[in-house]
Design an enzyme around this catalytic site. Structure first.
Site, short mmCIF file in Angstrom:
data_model
loop_
_atom_site.label_atom_id
_atom_site.label_comp_id
_atom_site.label_asym_id
_atom_site.label_seq_id
_atom_site.Cartn_x
_atom_site.Cartn_y
_atom_site.Cartn_z
N GLY A 10 13.72 -11.44 -21.09
CA GLY A 10 12.59 -11.12 -20.21
C GLY A 10 13.01 -11.02 -18.75
O GLY A 10 14.21 -11.05 -18.41
N ILE A 12 12.52 -12.97 -15.79
CA ILE A 12 13.22 -14.06 -15.09
C ILE A 12 14.44 -14.50 -15.90
O ILE A 12 15.50 -14.78 -15.35
CB ILE A 12 12.26 -15.23 -14.82
CG1 ILE A 12 11.02 -14.74 -14.04
CG2 ILE A 12 12.96 -16.34 -14.04
CD1 ILE A 12 9.86 -15.73 -13.99
N SER A 124 4.39 -23.21 -13.54
CA SER A 124 3.81 -22.22 -12.63
C SER A 124 2.94 -22.91 -11.59
O SER A 124 2.33 -23.96 -11.86
CB SER A 124 2.95 -21.27 -13.46
OG SER A 124 2.11 -20.49 -12.64
N ALA A 125 2.84 -22.28 -10.43
CA ALA A 125 1.91 -22.77 -9.40
C ALA A 125 0.48 -22.76 -9.90
O ALA A 125 -0.39 -23.40 -9.30
CB ALA A 125 2.03 -21.89 -8.16
N TYR A 148 -4.06 -19.33 -20.05
CA TYR A 148 -2.63 -19.31 -19.71
C TYR A 148 -2.26 -20.55 -18.89
O TYR A 148 -1.30 -21.25 -19.19
CB TYR A 148 -2.27 -18.03 -18.92
CG TYR A 148 -0.91 -18.12 -18.28
CD1 TYR A 148 0.25 -17.99 -19.05
CD2 TYR A 148 -0.76 -18.37 -16.91
CE1 TYR A 148 1.50 -18.12 -18.47
CE2 TYR A 148 0.49 -18.49 -16.33
CZ TYR A 148 1.62 -18.37 -17.10
OH TYR A 148 2.85 -18.50 -16.53
N LYS A 152 0.34 -24.01 -19.56
CA LYS A 152 1.40 -24.56 -18.70
C LYS A 152 1.14 -26.04 -18.42
O LYS A 152 2.06 -26.86 -18.43
CB LYS A 152 1.49 -23.76 -17.39
CG LYS A 152 2.00 -22.35 -17.57
CD LYS A 152 3.46 -22.32 -17.99
CE LYS A 152 3.91 -20.98 -18.49
NZ LYS A 152 5.22 -20.96 -19.11
N TYR A 176 7.02 -22.23 -10.60
CA TYR A 176 7.31 -21.02 -9.83
C TYR A 176 6.07 -20.57 -9.07
O TYR A 176 4.98 -20.57 -9.62
CB TYR A 176 7.69 -19.83 -10.72
CG TYR A 176 8.67 -20.05 -11.84
CD1 TYR A 176 9.60 -21.08 -11.84
CD2 TYR A 176 8.67 -19.16 -12.92
CE1 TYR A 176 10.50 -21.22 -12.89
CE2 TYR A 176 9.57 -19.30 -13.96
CZ TYR A 176 10.47 -20.34 -13.96
OH TYR A 176 11.34 -20.47 -15.00
N ASN A 197 -0.82 -6.40 -14.05
CA ASN A 197 -1.83 -7.25 -13.41
C ASN A 197 -1.34 -7.72 -12.05
O ASN A 197 -2.12 -7.92 -11.13
CB ASN A 197 -2.07 -8.52 -14.24
CG ASN A 197 -2.65 -8.20 -15.59
OD1 ASN A 197 -3.72 -7.63 -15.67
ND2 ASN A 197 -1.93 -8.54 -16.65
N ASN A 198 -0.04 -7.95 -11.95
CA ASN A 198 0.52 -8.55 -10.74
C ASN A 198 0.72 -7.50 -9.65
O ASN A 198 0.90 -6.32 -9.91
CB ASN A 198 1.85 -9.26 -11.05
CG ASN A 198 1.65 -10.47 -11.93
OD1 ASN A 198 2.20 -10.55 -13.02
ND2 ASN A 198 0.87 -11.43 -11.47
N PRO A 292 -12.13 -12.05 -9.91
CA PRO A 292 -12.60 -13.39 -10.29
C PRO A 292 -11.44 -14.34 -10.52
O PRO A 292 -10.42 -13.97 -11.13
CB PRO A 292 -13.35 -13.14 -11.61
CG PRO A 292 -13.70 -11.69 -11.61
CD PRO A 292 -12.63 -11.00 -10.81
N GLY A 293 -11.58 -15.56 -10.02
CA GLY A 293 -10.54 -16.58 -10.24
C GLY A 293 -9.51 -16.64 -9.12
O GLY A 293 -8.74 -17.60 -9.04
#
Ligand code: NAD
Ligand code: WQD
Length: 336
Positions: A10, A12, A124-125, A148, A152, A176, A197-198, A292-293
């Site tokens: 992947g 990373i 993840s943050a 998700y 984590k 991260y 999405n990012n 949203p979020g």
């Protein structure tokens, strides 16, 4: 002795494998190719001159994982494998809980059976939830706002409990912030399935003409220009943090959560403007309602990584954007 890299084909993972191979570390990659392709292995070989050992397997498949441990002398695991799309996790939460949580439990069980008790986990943050004020510090309370993020957080709880139950375990959970960028060769980079999405994959696909325009999700936040602020971190700096973390496993006992960010925040429009400046390409965008979020500002306090891992980010935003652009412009359709 080899390091086992789950999810090593992947985004990373492949960058981390390059840095490990560059330091003559033997690696064994396990990936089920759910979100990657073996083409990344060809590219890793092109960069390093070494073809890493690759096993196509699912971390949920304990028999397949037992075979990996019986056929290879594994000293520690860097565990990247997981599903990572926040939106998708709200549509198919059970797949996320199964893959990310049950899969990690299965991996930990097989590790325990083989007396391999050293692991670096991709957290993840997102585990800081929406109620903490940046800079985010490892001691702040954690929470999650989507399946998700829950996976984590659950895995972090599992890792803390495991380390408490058995002092032989040494565990580092790297939180991260927002990884972007690519290897400077332009040969490997982020290759998302479908519409990204990012922010950075979206901007770079607009830049190469695959997408018509960027939606900027909100310009009425209390930030420098009203758009969301995040702590973008170069994926190669992130990869190097894993090398430091693996070394630290022999020194740190128990389970330790460590932020991996730069400590700096950058807004969406600052990213867009920097991308235009570096690529010379226009990025059409329109201001759209808040997503949203989302929250206004997220950035790390990055001191613990320096203190415990002797690591800090070295690559600036110019390098992050220039390397993203090199990868995207040389590979407009990713690895295809
Ligand atoms: P990625 O999707 O590019 O890499 C994950 C890899 O894991 C993929 O190659 C996928 O095929 C593999 N995989 C998934 N489920 C598997 C399974 N059950 N068995 C074996 N392989 C499996 O994602 P990435 O951006 O490289 O992220 C790596 C890790 O870092 C993930 O755990 C992700 O949640 C975490 N993370 C990513 C970000 C980010 O913004 N990219 C931020 C914080 C944390
Ligand atoms: C960054 C900024 C958006 C897309 C997500 C996950 C998090 C972690 C990293 C894995 C925000 C804005 C974005 C677009 C935009 N992943 N934006 N238009 O939301 O900080 O974090 O990825 O662990 O869990 O939630 O990153 O890149 O999606 O957004 O305006 O098309 O860009 O509103 O301000 P985010 P992002």
């Amino acid at each position: 002795m080899s390091l086992l890299i789950t999810g090593g084909t992947g985004y990373i993972g492949s960058h981390t494998v390059v840095e490990l191979l560059n330091t003559n570390q033997d690696v064994v990659i396990v990936d089920n190719l759910a979100n990657s392709s073996t083409k990344s292995l060809d590219r890793v070989e092109k960069i390093t001159g070494i073809r890493p050992v690759f096993i196509e397997a699912d971390i949920c498949d304990k028999d397949a994982m037992r075979k990996v441990f019986s056929e290879h002398d594994i000293s520690a695991v860097i565990h990247f494998a997981g599903l990572k799309a926040v939106g998708e996790s709200t549509q198919i939460p059970l797949s996320y809980y199964h893959n990310n949580v049950s899969g990690t439990v299965a991996l930990l069980e097989v590790m325990g059976e083989n007396n391999v008790k050293n692991i670096v986990f991709s957290s993840s943050a997102t585990v800081y939830g929406e109620n903490n004020i940046s800079p985010l510090v490892e001691t702040m309370p954690t929470s999650a706002t989507n399946p998700y993020g829950q996976t984590k957080l659950m895995v972090e709880h599992i890792l803390f409990d495991l380390a408490k139950s058995d002092p032989e375990w040494s565990i580092i959970s790297l939180r991260y912030f927002n990884p972007i960028g690519a290897h400077k060769s332009g040969l490997i980079g982020e290759n998302p399935n479908g519409i990204p999405n990012n922010l950075l994959p979206f901007v770079s696909q607009v830049a190469v003409g695959r997408l018509p325009e960027l939606n900027v999700w909100g310009d009425d936040y209390d930030t420098v220009d009203g758009t969301g602020v995040r702590d973008y971190i170069h994926v190669v700096d992130l990869a190097l943090a894993h090398l430091k973390a693996v070394n630290a496993l022999s020194i740190l006992s128990g389970c330790t959560a460590i932020n991996i960010g730069t400590g700096n925040g950058t807004s969406v429009l600052e990213i867009v403007n920097k991308f235009k400046e570096i690529s010379g390409v226009d990025i059409p965008y329109k201001i759209s309602p808040r997503r949203p979020g989302d929250i206004a500002t997220v950035f790390a306090k990055a001191d613990l990584a320096e203190e415990l891992l002797d690591w800090q980010a070295e690559r600036d935003l110019n390098a992050m954007i220039a390397d993203t652009w090199r990868w995207q412009s040389q590979n407009p359709n990713g690895f295809e």
